[in-house]
Design a protein around this motif. Structure first.
Motif, PDB file in Angstrom:
ATOM      1  N   HIS A  99       0.792  -1.232   0.000  1.00  0.00           N
ATOM      2  CA  HIS A  99       0.000   0.000   0.000  1.00  0.00           C
ATOM      3  C   HIS A  99       0.824   1.282   0.000  1.00  0.00           C
TER       4      HIS A  99
ATOM      5  N   HIS B 100      -4.415  -8.912  -1.995  1.00  0.00           N
ATOM      6  CA  HIS B 100      -5.569  -9.788  -2.271  1.00  0.00           C
ATOM      7  C   HIS B 100      -5.334 -10.713  -3.463  1.00  0.00           C
TER       8      HIS B 100
ATOM      9  N   HIS C 241     -11.101  -5.361   1.328  1.00  0.00           N
ATOM     10  CA  HIS C 241     -11.180  -6.170   0.103  1.00  0.00           C
ATOM     11  C   HIS C 241     -10.633  -7.589   0.259  1.00  0.00           C
TER      12      HIS C 241
ATOM     13  N   SER D  41      -5.312  -1.882  -9.378  1.00  0.00           N
ATOM     14  CA  SER D  41      -6.027  -2.237  -8.146  1.00  0.00           C
ATOM     15  C   SER D  41      -6.266  -3.746  -8.025  1.00  0.00           C
ATOM     16  N   CYS D  42      -6.623  -4.149  -6.791  1.00  0.00           N
ATOM     17  CA  CYS D  42      -6.901  -5.555  -6.519  1.00  0.00           C
ATOM     18  C   CYS D  42      -8.170  -6.029  -7.218  1.00  0.00           C
TER      19      CYS D  42
ATOM     20  N   CYS E 182      -0.614  -1.309  -4.870  1.00  0.00           N
ATOM     21  CA  CYS E 182      -1.912  -0.608  -4.878  1.00  0.00           C
ATOM     22  C   CYS E 182      -1.797   0.723  -5.613  1.00  0.00           C
TER      23      CYS E 182
ATOM     24  N   CYS F 271      -4.577   3.581  -6.532  1.00  0.00           N
ATOM     25  CA  CYS F 271      -5.895   3.216  -5.984  1.00  0.00           C
ATOM     26  C   CYS F 271      -6.151   3.879  -4.640  1.00  0.00           C
ATOM     27  N   ASN F 272      -5.113   3.980  -3.796  1.00  0.00           N
ATOM     28  CA  ASN F 272      -5.335   4.690  -2.532  1.00  0.00           C
ATOM     29  C   ASN F 272      -4.552   6.000  -2.479  1.00  0.00           C
TER      30      ASN F 272
ATOM     31  N   PRO G 108     -11.954  -0.137  -7.088  1.00  0.00           N
ATOM     32  CA  PRO G 108     -13.280  -0.332  -6.511  1.00  0.00           C
ATOM     33  C   PRO G 108     -13.890   0.922  -5.889  1.00  0.00           C
TER      34      PRO G 108
ATOM     35  N   ARG H  55      -9.878  10.517  -2.439  1.00  0.00           N
ATOM     36  CA  ARG H  55      -9.088   9.293  -2.229  1.00  0.00           C
ATOM     37  C   ARG H  55      -7.901   9.209  -3.205  1.00  0.00           C
TER      38      ARG H  55
HETATM   39 FE1  F3S Z   1      -7.173  -2.922  -3.259  1.00  0.00          FE
HETATM   40 FE2  F3S Z   1      -4.981  -1.775  -2.507  1.00  0.00          FE
HETATM   41 FE3  F3S Z   1      -6.891  -0.385  -3.627  1.00  0.00          FE
HETATM   42  S1  F3S Z   1      -6.025  -3.414  -1.441  1.00  0.00           S
HETATM   43  S2  F3S Z   1      -8.732  -1.355  -2.941  1.00  0.00           S
HETATM   44  S3  F3S Z   1      -5.678  -1.977  -4.567  1.00  0.00           S
HETATM   45  S4  F3S Z   1      -5.646   0.263  -1.910  1.00  0.00           S
END
Ligand code: F3S
Length: 640
Positions: A65, A101, A121, A296-297, A357, A360-361, A378, A384
């Protein structure tokens, strides 16, 4: 009477309570998953309770992350969790090896197993038939220490998939359709269990896209049957021994059924800034795009990236767009290199990042000011991405790739391309150094950098009789609002005093300055307070700042659990009109001395001289924990 998949797994794992909908049950945990962002808190708890060795069968720690490492903070966090993991007998994936994940799905998740993870997730593992639940860091720590996981026995919803997806309409559109139907609150207290002929047409990575983003409905988890497709997946990762067939009995009884016809689905897209604001891509086609993020996951499997490469091949990313691609794991990266897809993506003008990640974050690749960013992740909660006035849309990889080329939102069916024919490889090339096995050295020296601060000392519930409403907010406030994401804030998540200075900044930049001036305060909120990420800092920080009670129309499941762990009392309005009657700044008097699960709780507003009635969504056992300052206070003095 037959059983659902969920009931079959829970009936094997239950150690406390009865499998009755709505009642509190304790289940044995088989596997845990931790990542760097939420893992520090788990390890601080494990350090405080003096755990010598993990007691759960399998525990895995990932570093995915918080990866910018602009100074010592992230790196110190990584060293701390790797040392703690090694000392406790926990397997570690080194930073850059993949998103937790997807790595877990490839190498550890197994049908019939109970997995809990310190990330919402974690539910992605439902794609192989694992009963997987996202939790806060404290609950995760307790599972590593061998304690059962407590949850409310959920209702079970059958999601019946009929038919076959059409070309360029991939699995992401199924979960967007479910979000359109049920909303971001529609899954609270439920498990979505997939069934029907359409299931057989989906491989494990497609199933995992669906269960992963099921988190956005607020559901406890989502799960697919374990069948021939599951066996193929496990075999491709050298784990066929983990296979077991698992499906609902034909006479299983569900609380509800939702029908989705795959033949009729079209490319869908979620508008800013909630994942359930779903419309057809063709209805907003032509809107100018500034940035596209494929990662992303949820959506960067081999199949996703082959499909993206197919659309990008021989094309150029539009001159006004930047495209960034994050493969989900090193195995995915090596497979797309082997199949030539890496080359097609790169030569289109895209950036390709390491398997993390990332954007995504909000950890890099933030959109420009007021920029339109199409993402395959997601979540699109305001800010964010790292840009406070972002305009983030969520879509499938095919829509993202087509829009990156055209510079405007584009239905991928309009690109005039032929779809790929994907089949799962017989065997993936799995590198042996993906994981570091623990040295199991009880004398392991623990490196703990100066930014990692101890768990805050929490008082027991004392006189809350008079408190100010420090903040009033509306519906669907997320943990991203309470404890922001983004590269500026992620490195200070291990430092509650520092992180607390930025709490609620997306909603109200004056919150911190106001809240520190008073000893005891209350937040008043609308529906679904605390939706989104499992980050428990979103409960620890308000508590640290003196917010002892939150009154809302309703709470998200994970946030409610984190409140109990960290000692914030949740109250729910008995009449929705009372929400309207309370204003920020009002003084409320609440008698909490004799709290009981069934009682009506009187709330006296001394500012406008009104009286309201609330209830609590908690059971007596949880209320008793809150009186002692939360489960953290109760358990941190118990030595293991
Ligand atoms: Fe998944 Fe990482 Fe985004 S766990 S929701 S890719 S912050």
């Amino acid at each position: 009477m037959g059983m659902t998949i969920t009931e079959k797994i829970i009936s094997q794992a239950i150690v406390d309570g009865e499998m009755i909908r709505g009642s509190r049950i304790g289940i044995r945990v088989d596997q845990t998953l931790t990542h760097d962002l939420n893992g520090v808190m788990s390890y601080l708890v494990l350090e405080a309770i003096g755990l010598k060795h993990k007691k759960v069968d399998l525990a895995v720690q990932y570093i995915d992350h918080n990866m910018i490492q602009a100074d010592h903070k992230n790196t110190d966090d990584h060293n701390f969790i790797m040392d703690m993991a090694s000392k406790l007998g926990i397997i570690t994936a080194r930073s850059g090896n993949g998103i937790c994940h997807h790595l877990h799905l490839e190498h550890f998740a197994a049908p019939g197993k109970v997995l809990i993870g310190g990330d919402s997730h974690t539910v992605a593992a439902g794609g192989v038939g694992s009963f997987s639940v996202g939790v806060g860091g404290f609950d995760n720590a307790m599972a590593i220490a061998g304690e059962p996981f407590y949850l409310t026995m959920p209702k079970i919803v059958k999601v019946n998939l009929d038919g076959t997806l059409k070309p360029f309409v991939s699995a992401k559109n199924i979960i967007l359709e479910l979000l359109r139907i049920v909303s971001v609150k529609g899954g609270v207290g439920k498990v979505f269990e997939y069934s029907g002929d359409g299931v057989k047409t989906l491989n494990v990575s497609e199933r995992s896209t669906i269960t992963n983003m099921g988190a956005e409905t607020g559901a406890t988890t989502s799960i697919f049957p374990s069948d021939e497709k599951t066996r193929q997946w496990l075999k491709a990762f050298g784990r066929v021994h983990d296979y077991m067939a698992l499906d609902a009995d034909v006479d299983a009884v569900y609380d509800e059924t939702i029908e989705i016809n795959l033949d009729q689905l079209e490319p869908l897209i979620a508008l800013p800034s909630q994942p359930d604001k779903v419309v057809k891509v063709k209805d907003i086609a032509g809107k100018k795009v500034d940035q596209v993020m494929i990662g992303s996951c949820t959506n960067t499997s081999v199949q996703d990236l082959l499909s993206v490469a197919n659309i990008l091949k021989g094309e150029n990313v539009h001159r006004n767009v930047t495209l960034g691609v994050y493969p989900s794991t090193r195995t995915v990266l090596s497979e797309i290199v082997k199949r030539g897809a890496y080359e097609s993506i790169l030569s289109s003008g895209s950036r390709i990042f390491e398997p993390i990640c990332g954007a995504c974050n909000g950890c890099g690749f933030a959109p420009p000011t007021e920029g339109v960013s199409l993402r395959t992740g997601p979540r699109n909660f305001k800010g964010r991405s790292g840009t406070e006035n972002d305009q983030v849309y969520l879509c499938a990889p095919e829509t993202a790739a087509a829009s990156a080329i055209k510079g405007v939102i584009t239905d991928p069916r309009d690109m005039g391309k032929s779809p790929i024919e994907f089949s799962m490889p017989e065997k993936f090339n799995v590198e042996e150094n993906l994981f570091i096995m623990p040295e199991e050295n009880p004398e392991q020296k623990i490196r703990k950098g100066p930014n990692i601060k101890p768990l805050p000392d929490l008082s027991t519930m004392s006189d809350l009789s008079q408190s100010e409403v420090i903040l009033k907010v509306g519906d669907d406030i997320t943990t991203d609002h309470i404890c922001p994401a983004g590269a500026l804030y992620l490195p200070i998540r291990s430092n509650i005093p520092e992180m607390s200075k930025h709490s609620f900044r997306v909603t109200d930049t004056t919150f911190y300055e106001r809240v520190i001036k008073i000893k005891s305060s209350i937040i008043v909120a609308g529906e679904n307070f605390g939706q989104g990420s499992s980050r428990e800092q979103a409960a620890i920080i308000p508590r640290y700042l003196g917010v002892n009670i939150i009154i809302a129309k309703s709470f998200a499941r994970l946030y409610l659990a984190n409140m109990v762990n960290w000692g914030i009392l949740p109250l729910v309005f008995k009449s929705e009109n009372d929400f309207t009657a309370i204003n920020q700044g009002d003084i409320l008097v609440i008698e909490t001395t004799f709290l009981h699960e069934k009682m009506d709780i009187e709330v006296k507003n001394t500012t406008n001289n009104q009286m309201y009635y609330c209830s609590t969504p908690l059971l007596q056992v949880d209320l008793d924990a809150i009186k002692q300052g939360g489960y953290v206070n109760m358990l941190k003095n118990k030595q293991y």
